[in-house]
Design a protein around this motif. Structure first.
Motif, PDB file in Angstrom:
ATOM      1  N   SER A  54       0.814  -1.209   0.000  1.00 49.21           N
ATOM      2  CA  SER A  54       0.000   0.000   0.000  1.00 49.21           C
ATOM      3  C   SER A  54       0.848   1.259   0.000  1.00 49.21           C
ATOM      4  CB  SER A  54      -0.929   0.015   1.223  1.00 49.21           C
ATOM      5  OG  SER A  54      -0.175  -0.025   2.424  1.00 49.21           O
ATOM      6  N   ARG A  55       2.160   1.078   0.036  1.00 45.91           N
ATOM      7  CA  ARG A  55       3.076   2.221   0.049  1.00 45.91           C
ATOM      8  C   ARG A  55       4.245   1.963  -0.886  1.00 45.91           C
ATOM      9  NH1 ARG A  55       2.014   5.507   4.543  1.00 45.91           N
ATOM     10  NH2 ARG A  55       0.570   4.563   6.022  1.00 45.91           N
ATOM     11  N   GLY A  56       4.656   3.015  -1.566  1.00 49.06           N
ATOM     12  CA  GLY A  56       5.807   2.926  -2.444  1.00 49.06           C
ATOM     13  C   GLY A  56       6.796   4.033  -2.148  1.00 49.06           C
ATOM     14  N   VAL A  57       8.074   3.728  -2.316  1.00 48.88           N
ATOM     15  CA  VAL A  57       9.135   4.716  -2.128  1.00 48.88           C
ATOM     16  C   VAL A  57       9.994   4.716  -3.384  1.00 48.88           C
ATOM     17  CG1 VAL A  57      11.152   5.420  -0.794  1.00 48.88           C
ATOM     18  CG2 VAL A  57       9.177   4.409   0.372  1.00 48.88           C
ATOM     19  N   LEU A  58      10.135   5.875  -3.997  1.00 48.98           N
ATOM     20  CA  LEU A  58      11.018   6.038  -5.157  1.00 48.98           C
ATOM     21  C   LEU A  58      12.279   6.718  -4.646  1.00 48.98           C
ATOM     22  CD1 LEU A  58      11.218   5.721  -8.269  1.00 48.98           C
ATOM     23  CD2 LEU A  58      10.409   8.069  -8.443  1.00 48.98           C
ATOM     24  N   TYR A  59      13.390   6.029  -4.813  1.00 40.84           N
ATOM     25  CA  TYR A  59      14.654   6.417  -4.195  1.00 40.84           C
ATOM     26  C   TYR A  59      15.550   7.062  -5.256  1.00 40.84           C
ATOM     27  CZ  TYR A  59      19.333   4.869  -2.440  1.00 40.84           C
ATOM     28  OH  TYR A  59      20.638   4.758  -2.068  1.00 40.84           O
ATOM     29  N   VAL A  60      15.902   8.362  -5.066  1.00 39.89           N
ATOM     30  CA  VAL A  60      16.729   9.084  -6.034  1.00 39.89           C
ATOM     31  C   VAL A  60      17.883   9.765  -5.309  1.00 39.89           C
ATOM     32  CG1 VAL A  60      14.782   9.502  -7.581  1.00 39.89           C
ATOM     33  CG2 VAL A  60      15.385  11.227  -5.874  1.00 39.89           C
ATOM     34  N   VAL A 100      18.771  10.783  -1.263  1.00 39.97           N
ATOM     35  CA  VAL A 100      19.962  10.501  -0.464  1.00 39.97           C
ATOM     36  C   VAL A 100      21.115  11.280  -1.083  1.00 39.97           C
ATOM     37  CG1 VAL A 100      19.211   8.226   0.284  1.00 39.97           C
ATOM     38  CG2 VAL A 100      20.519   8.469  -1.827  1.00 39.97           C
ATOM     39  N   PRO A 101      22.170  11.544  -0.324  1.00 39.94           N
ATOM     40  CA  PRO A 101      23.285  12.346  -0.859  1.00 39.94           C
ATOM     41  C   PRO A 101      23.883  11.750  -2.124  1.00 39.94           C
ATOM     42  CG  PRO A 101      23.456  12.132   1.519  1.00 39.94           C
ATOM     43  CD  PRO A 101      22.351  11.216   1.092  1.00 39.94           C
ATOM     44  N   HIS A 108      17.405   4.654   5.777  1.00 38.19           N
ATOM     45  CA  HIS A 108      17.310   4.881   7.211  1.00 38.19           C
ATOM     46  C   HIS A 108      18.344   5.886   7.706  1.00 38.19           C
ATOM     47  CE1 HIS A 108      14.210   2.129   8.431  1.00 38.19           C
ATOM     48  NE2 HIS A 108      14.763   1.123   7.782  1.00 38.19           N
ATOM     49  N   GLU A 109      19.581   5.791   7.149  1.00 41.05           N
ATOM     50  CA  GLU A 109      20.696   6.502   7.754  1.00 41.05           C
ATOM     51  C   GLU A 109      21.395   7.506   6.843  1.00 41.05           C
ATOM     52  OE1 GLU A 109      23.374   3.531   9.137  1.00 41.05           O
ATOM     53  OE2 GLU A 109      21.764   2.230   9.852  1.00 41.05           O
ATOM     54  N   ASN A 110      21.023   7.544   5.561  1.00 43.15           N
ATOM     55  CA  ASN A 110      21.717   8.369   4.570  1.00 43.15           C
ATOM     56  C   ASN A 110      23.190   8.000   4.431  1.00 43.15           C
ATOM     57  OD1 ASN A 110      19.482   9.742   3.774  1.00 43.15           O
ATOM     58  ND2 ASN A 110      20.263  11.771   4.253  1.00 43.15           N
ATOM     59  N   GLY A 170      20.113  -4.214  -2.873  1.00 45.21           N
ATOM     60  CA  GLY A 170      18.898  -3.934  -2.123  1.00 45.21           C
ATOM     61  C   GLY A 170      19.118  -3.654  -0.655  1.00 45.21           C
ATOM     62  N   ARG A 171      19.963  -4.457   0.021  1.00 45.42           N
ATOM     63  CA  ARG A 171      20.172  -4.238   1.444  1.00 45.42           C
ATOM     64  C   ARG A 171      20.799  -2.869   1.688  1.00 45.42           C
ATOM     65  NH1 ARG A 171      20.471  -7.545   6.001  1.00 45.42           N
ATOM     66  NH2 ARG A 171      18.963  -8.770   4.831  1.00 45.42           N
ATOM     67  N   ALA A 172      21.719  -2.465   0.807  1.00 51.16           N
ATOM     68  CA  ALA A 172      22.338  -1.156   0.958  1.00 51.16           C
ATOM     69  C   ALA A 172      21.308  -0.037   0.870  1.00 51.16           C
ATOM     70  CB  ALA A 172      23.412  -0.966  -0.114  1.00 51.16           C
ATOM     71  N   ILE A 173      20.293  -0.228   0.042  1.00 52.03           N
ATOM     72  CA  ILE A 173      19.250   0.776  -0.084  1.00 52.03           C
ATOM     73  C   ILE A 173      18.561   1.007   1.248  1.00 52.03           C
ATOM     74  CG2 ILE A 173      16.997   1.254  -1.114  1.00 52.03           C
ATOM     75  CD1 ILE A 173      17.974  -0.169  -3.601  1.00 52.03           C
ATOM     76  N   PHE A 174      18.263  -0.074   1.964  1.00 51.12           N
ATOM     77  CA  PHE A 174      17.572   0.085   3.233  1.00 51.12           C
ATOM     78  C   PHE A 174      18.429   0.856   4.231  1.00 51.12           C
ATOM     79  CE2 PHE A 174      15.667  -3.994   1.670  1.00 51.12           C
ATOM     80  CZ  PHE A 174      14.481  -3.411   1.280  1.00 51.12           C
ATOM     81  N   HIS A 175      19.718   0.517   4.289  1.00 53.76           N
ATOM     82  CA  HIS A 175      20.603   1.257   5.174  1.00 53.76           C
ATOM     83  C   HIS A 175      20.603   2.740   4.822  1.00 53.76           C
ATOM     84  CE1 HIS A 175      22.345  -1.986   7.491  1.00 53.76           C
ATOM     85  NE2 HIS A 175      22.643  -2.662   6.396  1.00 53.76           N
ATOM     86  N   THR A 176      20.645   3.029   3.530  1.00 53.56           N
ATOM     87  CA  THR A 176      20.708   4.407   3.086  1.00 53.56           C
ATOM     88  C   THR A 176      19.426   5.157   3.410  1.00 53.56           C
ATOM     89  OG1 THR A 176      22.147   3.713   1.285  1.00 53.56           O
ATOM     90  CG2 THR A 176      21.181   5.891   1.112  1.00 53.56           C
TER      91      THR A 176
END
Length: 531
Positions: free
Chosen positions: A243-249, A290-291, A307-309, A299-305
């Motif tokens: 029900s939620r989407g995040v587009l990561y740029v 993210v910076p 959460h923590e940038n 994929g796992r790196a995306i989650f860290h980023t």
């Protein structure tokens, strides 16, 4: 609002796209191209001066940057013509009733006219199968109506809403080309773990921050056709129950603001929120930055980023399940896959976006069938008549990819070939090195980039890549020592085993592959001291 009503509104607001009585001028270029901006103004002035019944459509880039600004002119009852590197001075003649074929690059309809080749005759177009990039260069990326009218946009999503989500998820898993989605967390097979969880709220995360320097496939899609990615996210979210989407740029260049405007348009058209298109489906999509300095290799790196940038090291993961992002189940994908989903649903065609660069005549971004060989792609589009004798090596898969020699270029651009050579060719990034290239220097450049991108927290990646760079510097400056090549190979193999994340494990790919293939280049720099 249902889909038929949505299309009616789009037609009322942008019906000129289907009006065959007016001249349509498609002006395609990358965002911020000053030459294209001046050309657009010149067309507008000339239309007003001549009183012509014409409309300028400011489209995004095709990915053929060396040909920009590109102009396609569609006239009533005439074939369309494409023009390259158009200047403001040419605008007058292109609008006038002069022969349409004058100075044209190719003809898009009919047959060969006035000596102008048909689009099917040019290798640039003949080799391609544009699916994910189908609308790039043909729609105004900031106008949702163009996406709806030009390519039946959001029609696939409307169809998907009529299917059982579980059946749709299975279709996505079977049909999404592996060469586009890659392996690991990106692989659609792993979406089932999100689909099958009993969690009420789930997330779909779309990685749209290009990992490899220069590849920029996500940047091209979001800059030229953002709604293809967003529609693919809606289809996939419905399939996995998110029900939620995040587009990561990555931050900069107004990327998040542009996507934010596209999301506002979707909300206006009942494509976000509750009861989307009069269905029971609800979904929200947000854009996150993210910076620019952050490297997110999987994929796992995306989650860290998110959460923590920043990226923290981690053991090679199994697919993340519950609790990886905001305590919710997660399915992860990328921009190219999502644009492909919105295009092929429900047909299921295959293609791969490839970036060509290096010692090459045409540094384009193209989309070809995955069984296309590297050799035929380079000879047909990249280097033209120079032939494969011009090529000494290619680096496939980005800076952390592997080098291939000229006699290994019959591999297909597909994930199968990727597995065979141990590279990350799913990035679709090919750098060409000509016969004059020194492979020590080429490897040093790749490793310098990798060293700069290491997060620094993993000892083996941080110190291993730095030591490899130092040794390569010494060899390049003819200060190498006996045993340096053996040491480089030993360091590279140790990094494959000991580094914590996939970025570190792949970081030594360039040096290992180049020494195996081009050991003579290293030995010539060492003066023959190494055996």
């Amino acid at each position: 609002m249902n889909y038929e009503q949505l299309c009616a509104i789009a037609e009322a607001e942008s019906g000129y796209l289907n009006d065959e009585s007016i001249i349509k001028i498609y002006l395609a270029s990358s965002a911020g191209n000053d030459a294209a901006n001046h050309l657009c103004s010149a067309f507008q002035r000339e239309i007003e001066r001549q009183g012509a019944s014409a409309r300028v459509i400011r489209a995004g880039s095709y990915g053929y940057y060396g040909l920009e600004p590109i102009v396609v002119i569609e006239r009533p009852d005439r074939p369309a013509f494409m023009y390259r590197n158009v200047t403001p001075d040419q605008a007058i003649n292109l609008i006038r009733e002069s022969p349409a074929s004058s100075g044209a690059f190719c003809c898009l309809g009919g047959e060969n006219i006035g000596g102008v080749p048909h689009v099917s005759e040019l290798p640039l177009f003949r080799f391609q199968n544009r699916i994910a990039l189908r609308n790039c260069g043909w729609v105004d990326p900031e106008n949702i109506n163009h996406y709806i009218l030009r390519g039946h946009g959001y029609g696939g999503f409307a169809q998907a809403l009529g299917l059982n989500p579980g059946k749709l998820a299975g279709e996505l898993i079977r049909s999404t080309p592996r060469c586009r989605s890659g392996s690991g967390p990106y692989s659609p097979e792993n979406w089932t773990k999100c689909r099958e969880t009993e969690a009420i709220d789930k997330y779909l995360i779309c990685h749209a921050a290009d990992e490899d320097a220069g590849a920029s496939t996500a940047q091209l899609l979001l800059g030229s056709d953002p709604h293809s990615v967003l529609e693919g996210m809606l289809i996939s979210a419905y399939a996995v129950g998110a029900s939620r989407g995040v587009l990561y740029v990555k931050e900069g260049f107004g990327r998040a603001a542009k996507i934010g405007r596209a999301l506002e348009q979707m909300r206006k058209y009942n494509l976000l929120g509750d009861h989307i298109l009069d269905s029971s489906f609800r979904c929200e999509i947000e854009v996150r930055e993210v910076p620019e300095s952050v490297t997110a290799g999987d994929g796992r790196a995306i989650f860290h980023t998110l959460h923590e940038n920043q990226i923290a090291p981690y053991l090679s993961p199994t697919y993340p399940g519950i609790g990886e992002f905001r305590g919710k189940a997660v399915a992860i994908t990328n921009a190219e896959t999502m644009s492909g989903v919105s295009a092929w649903f429900p047909k299921g065609r295959a293609s791969k976006v490839v970036t060509l660069q290096g010692s090459i005549a045409h540094p384009y971004r193209v989309e070809v069938p995955p069984d296309t060989s590297i050799r035929s792609l380079l000879e047909g589009i990249g280097i033209g008549e120079a032939g494969d004798q011009y090529i000494r090596a290619v680096l496939i898969g980005g800076p952390a990819g592997v080098f291939l020699s000229a006699d290994s270029l019959d591999l297909p651009i597909s994930y199968i070939a990727d597995e065979a050579i141990g590279s990350n060719a799913a990035s679709g990034f090919i750098t060409v090195f000509d016969n004059g290239a020194c492979m020590v220097e080429a490897t040093k450049d790749a490793m310098s980039y990798i060293t700069a991108q290491s997060c620094g927290k993993c000892f083996f990646c941080r110190e291993g890549s730095r030591q490899i760079c130092n040794i390569l510097e010494d060899i390049s400056d003819r200060r190498g020592k006996p045993g340096d090549l053996d040491l480089l190979m030993e360091l590279g193999e140790e990094m494959r085993v000991a580094c914590l994340c996939s970025f570190g494990k792949n970081a030594s790919n360039p040096v290992l592959s180049s020494i195996r293939l081009f050991r003579g280049d290293y030995e010539s720099k060492l003066g023959g001291v190494d055996s």
